[in-house]
Design a protein around this motif. Structure first.
Motif, mmCIF file in Angstrom:
data_model
loop_
_atom_site.group_PDB
_atom_site.id
_atom_site.type_symbol
_atom_site.label_atom_id
_atom_site.label_comp_id
_atom_site.label_asym_id
_atom_site.label_seq_id
_atom_site.Cartn_x
_atom_site.Cartn_y
_atom_site.Cartn_z
ATOM 1 N N ARG A 22 0.842 -1.197 0.000
ATOM 2 C CA ARG A 22 0.000 0.000 0.000
ATOM 3 C C ARG A 22 0.883 1.256 0.000
ATOM 4 O O ARG A 22 1.925 1.298 0.656
ATOM 5 C CB ARG A 22 -0.915 0.020 1.213
ATOM 6 C CG ARG A 22 -1.966 -1.079 1.187
ATOM 7 C CD ARG A 22 -2.903 -0.946 2.359
ATOM 8 N NE ARG A 22 -3.890 -2.022 2.364
ATOM 9 C CZ ARG A 22 -5.048 -1.973 1.720
ATOM 10 N NH1 ARG A 22 -5.342 -0.894 1.001
ATOM 11 N NH2 ARG A 22 -5.903 -2.975 1.791
ATOM 12 N N LYS A 23 0.437 2.273 -0.691
ATOM 13 C CA LYS A 23 1.183 3.526 -0.777
ATOM 14 C C LYS A 23 1.074 4.303 0.538
ATOM 15 O O LYS A 23 0.006 4.354 1.153
ATOM 16 C CB LYS A 23 0.667 4.369 -1.935
ATOM 17 C CG LYS A 23 0.966 3.745 -3.297
ATOM 18 C CD LYS A 23 0.555 4.681 -4.409
ATOM 19 C CE LYS A 23 0.915 4.077 -5.777
ATOM 20 N NZ LYS A 23 0.548 4.966 -6.883
ATOM 21 N N SER A 24 2.151 4.913 0.933
ATOM 22 C CA SER A 24 2.203 5.688 2.177
ATOM 23 C C SER A 24 2.253 7.168 1.845
ATOM 24 O O SER A 24 3.127 7.600 1.072
ATOM 25 C CB SER A 24 3.428 5.274 2.992
ATOM 26 O OG SER A 24 3.551 6.081 4.129
ATOM 27 N N PHE A 25 1.334 7.917 2.380
ATOM 28 C CA PHE A 25 1.272 9.362 2.119
ATOM 29 C C PHE A 25 1.895 10.094 3.314
ATOM 30 O O PHE A 25 1.244 10.316 4.334
ATOM 31 C CB PHE A 25 -0.175 9.808 1.919
ATOM 32 C CG PHE A 25 -0.842 9.136 0.756
ATOM 33 C CD1 PHE A 25 -0.675 9.623 -0.525
ATOM 34 C CD2 PHE A 25 -1.610 8.002 0.933
ATOM 35 C CE1 PHE A 25 -1.284 9.000 -1.608
ATOM 36 C CE2 PHE A 25 -2.212 7.376 -0.136
ATOM 37 C CZ PHE A 25 -2.049 7.867 -1.411
ATOM 38 N N ARG A 26 3.132 10.405 3.211
ATOM 39 C CA ARG A 26 3.809 11.156 4.277
ATOM 40 C C ARG A 26 5.037 11.836 3.701
ATOM 41 O O ARG A 26 5.464 11.547 2.578
ATOM 42 C CB ARG A 26 4.213 10.243 5.430
ATOM 43 C CG ARG A 26 5.269 9.199 5.107
ATOM 44 C CD ARG A 26 5.561 8.351 6.324
ATOM 45 N NE ARG A 26 6.557 7.318 6.079
ATOM 46 C CZ ARG A 26 7.861 7.470 6.231
ATOM 47 N NH1 ARG A 26 8.333 8.668 6.610
ATOM 48 N NH2 ARG A 26 8.701 6.487 6.006
ATOM 49 N N ASN A 27 5.592 12.735 4.499
ATOM 50 C CA ASN A 27 6.795 13.453 4.122
ATOM 51 C C ASN A 27 8.004 12.573 4.406
ATOM 52 O O ASN A 27 8.215 12.113 5.524
ATOM 53 C CB ASN A 27 6.896 14.770 4.918
ATOM 54 C CG ASN A 27 7.934 15.693 4.342
ATOM 55 O OD1 ASN A 27 8.868 15.251 3.679
ATOM 56 N ND2 ASN A 27 7.765 16.981 4.597
ATOM 57 N N TYR A 28 8.780 12.316 3.367
ATOM 58 C CA TYR A 28 9.925 11.423 3.504
ATOM 59 C C TYR A 28 11.187 12.143 3.970
ATOM 60 O O TYR A 28 12.277 11.570 3.926
ATOM 61 C CB TYR A 28 10.207 10.721 2.175
ATOM 62 C CG TYR A 28 9.168 9.668 1.848
ATOM 63 C CD1 TYR A 28 9.285 8.381 2.355
ATOM 64 C CD2 TYR A 28 8.078 9.982 1.050
ATOM 65 C CE1 TYR A 28 8.340 7.418 2.069
ATOM 66 C CE2 TYR A 28 7.127 9.027 0.755
ATOM 67 C CZ TYR A 28 7.253 7.736 1.264
ATOM 68 O OH TYR A 28 6.310 6.788 0.988
ATOM 69 N N ASN A 29 11.047 13.386 4.423
ATOM 70 C CA ASN A 29 12.199 14.112 4.946
ATOM 71 C C ASN A 29 12.707 13.387 6.201
ATOM 72 O O ASN A 29 11.954 13.208 7.169
ATOM 73 C CB ASN A 29 11.800 15.552 5.286
ATOM 74 C CG ASN A 29 12.990 16.402 5.699
ATOM 75 O OD1 ASN A 29 14.109 15.904 5.847
ATOM 76 N ND2 ASN A 29 12.747 17.679 5.884
ATOM 77 N N PRO A 34 6.739 10.956 11.624
ATOM 78 C CA PRO A 34 5.267 10.998 11.558
ATOM 79 C C PRO A 34 4.601 11.114 12.925
ATOM 80 O O PRO A 34 3.485 11.619 13.027
ATOM 81 C CB PRO A 34 4.905 9.672 10.868
ATOM 82 C CG PRO A 34 6.099 8.796 11.055
ATOM 83 C CD PRO A 34 7.277 9.716 11.059
ATOM 84 N N PHE A 35 5.259 10.672 13.973
ATOM 85 C CA PHE A 35 4.689 10.752 15.321
ATOM 86 C C PHE A 35 5.548 11.627 16.232
ATOM 87 O O PHE A 35 5.732 11.306 17.405
ATOM 88 C CB PHE A 35 4.550 9.346 15.913
ATOM 89 C CG PHE A 35 3.678 8.439 15.107
ATOM 90 C CD1 PHE A 35 2.310 8.613 15.080
ATOM 91 C CD2 PHE A 35 4.233 7.413 14.362
ATOM 92 C CE1 PHE A 35 1.511 7.774 14.331
ATOM 93 C CE2 PHE A 35 3.449 6.574 13.605
ATOM 94 C CZ PHE A 35 2.072 6.752 13.586
ATOM 95 N N GLN A 36 6.072 12.702 15.674
ATOM 96 C CA GLN A 36 6.991 13.537 16.449
ATOM 97 C C GLN A 36 6.290 14.150 17.659
ATOM 98 O O GLN A 36 6.808 14.114 18.773
ATOM 99 C CB GLN A 36 7.570 14.636 15.565
ATOM 100 C CG GLN A 36 8.524 15.567 16.313
ATOM 101 C CD GLN A 36 9.070 16.659 15.419
ATOM 102 O OE1 GLN A 36 8.717 16.700 14.247
ATOM 103 N NE2 GLN A 36 9.894 17.512 15.953
ATOM 104 N N ALA A 37 5.098 14.723 17.462
ATOM 105 C CA ALA A 37 4.396 15.386 18.561
ATOM 106 C C ALA A 37 4.036 14.396 19.660
ATOM 107 O O ALA A 37 4.227 14.670 20.857
ATOM 108 C CB ALA A 37 3.149 16.076 18.033
#
Length: 445
Positions: A22-29, A34-37
């Motif tokens: 499945r494709k992942s929609f996120r920033n690859y930087n 993705p769960f920083q907060a």
């Protein structure tokens, strides 16, 4: 009417076969997570809880006095040197690092004030026996058996407080009036009188070294300039102030400890109302001292607690207490900004950490980095409800807790009574007046 419709291209999220990933929609930087907060919140929560778990502010005590502690004074040049005076007139000069002391039989009565000279080599004491004595600190250390004062001055009236200038050889005493002295003379250089019964405390400004402030028995706060012939101005409050301390980083700010259980921070440029009212104590505040950095101050009270305040905030950031500590009569903040000294009625000088959760001793680089990282996280999430509740919660003695409830009830009744009067009076007859403005009665010049 314009309607916006969400358009989705099935090619962006449908898999061609069921075996495809499945494709992942996120920033690859790689710098973002993705769960920083959520991850930072959990780390902050754990760091805040651990800080409260490891908060052990009490370091040790200095015992040896035969009567209650009346005054504390710190050496401006030597971090480990502290002087304490007792009700029986004895003065102890402590080496805090080794917990050893030198005894000076200074006065035959109550020791009212102690001050080190600006170079830290001499010590001046005053007491109820109307004597002002100057001692050589270096000679006293080399000859501990026989210690005699360098000079003794007999005054006409009892001296209530003492403060030494931060540069030069001048010092000030207070009693029936405020006197300016020189170490090399036996007569006062100047008398600054306003016409009050007693001036119980006087302090030199650490920045503007010619400026002084004093607390008088008629509920007044008097400002002096030792270059002038008479006092500058006088501020009259609703209740008496016990002690005063200047902010060492802001030459125009000072804070007073008052009998109405509060502390007040003033700006000498605008004395019509205090900048901030600091609450938390449940009995009269007896002593106050600023940290060398000027970012916080410590206060001692008759409610047997010590509180640390931020000058810009109303509530205390921390409260220290022990089961055996009685009425706190004097406090002092060490010159290295790491420790707090307190003197109380039960003949002990106690040493506390200025940061309750700070680890004493040498730290490894890994520990320093972890501490700095946790501090940054706690500052970032300081306003989060869960973090704030844990960080601000403090256990206080049961007597203090019950008194706080009574004070809250009294304040609510007064507020409700004032609102009822305003509702049943003509519009505009009872204007809203801030609490801080009610504390200042008048200003005399």
């Amino acid at each position: 009417m314009k309607v916006k419709v969400i358009n989705r291209n099935p090619d962006n999220y449908y898999r061609e076969t069921k075996n495809d990933i499945r494709k992942s929609f996120r920033n690859y930087n790689p710098e973002l997570h993705p769960f920083q907060a959520a991850r930072e919140y959990v780390r902050t929560l754990n760091a805040t809880k651990l800080e409260r778990v490891f908060a052990r502010p009490f370091v040790g005590n200095l015992d040896g006095h035969k009567d209650g502690i009346s005054v504390l004074s710190k050496n401006p040049k030597k971090i480990s040197v502290l002087a304490s005076g007792a009700y029986d007139g004895e003065v102890f000069i402590w080496d805090v690092s080794s917990k050893t002391h030198l005894i000076l039989g200074a006065h035959s009565g109550y020791c009212r004030g102690i001050a080190f000279s600006s170079d830290g080599e001499r010590i001046i004491t005053v007491g109820d026996d109307k004597n002002i004595k100057t001692w050589n600190y270096a000679e006293a250390n080399s000859q501990p058996k026989i210690v005699r004062p360098l000079n003794t001055i007999i005054t006409k009236a009892v001296t209530a407080a003492l403060s030494h200038s931060y540069d030069g050889t001048t010092f000030a005493t207070s009693g029936d009036s405020c006197y300016i002295w020189d170490e090399n003379r036996n007569e006062p250089l100047k008398e600054l009188e306003w016409g009050v019964d007693m001036v119980q405390d006087v302090k030199y400004n650490p920045v503007e070294t010619n400026l002084l402030a004093a607390c008088s028995s008629d509920r007044g706060i008097i400002l002096y300039d030792q270059r002038e012939r008479k006092p500058l101005r006088k501020l009259l409050m609703t209740l008496r102030s016990n002690q005063l301390s200047w902010n060492p980083m802001r030459a125009y700010n000072f804070t007073v400890a008052n009998e109405d259980y509060n502390l007040y921070t003033y700006d000498t440029r605008a004395l019509s109302h205090p900048l901030k009212m600091h609450t938390g104590h449940v009995s009269s505040v007896t002593s106050i001292d600023y940290a060398p950095c000027g970012n916080c101050f410590v206060s001692g009270s008759y409610d047997k607690t010590i509180r640390i305040f931020d000058p810009r905030k109303s509530n205390s950031s921390d409260v220290y207490h022990t089961k055996r500590m009685q009425h706190v009569t004097s406090v002092a903040w060490s010159m290295d900004n790491s420790y707090i000294f307190s003197g109380s009625d039960e003949m002990n000088v106690r040493i506390w950490k200025s940061n309750a959760a700070e680890k004493l001793g040498a730290l490894q680089m890994r520990e320093k980095n972890a501490f700095n990282y946790n501090t940054t996280l706690k500052e970032k999430y300081a306003t989060h409800p869960s973090i704030r509740r844990i960080a601000q919660h403090r256990q206080v003695p049961k007597s203090v807790y019950k008194e706080q409830e009574k004070l809250r009830t009294v304040l609510q009744k007064e507020k409700r009574r004032e609102e009822n009067k305003r509702k049943n009076s003509k519009h505009g007859k009872l204007p809203y007046i801030p609490v801080t403005k009610k504390k200042v009665v008048k200003i005399e010049q």
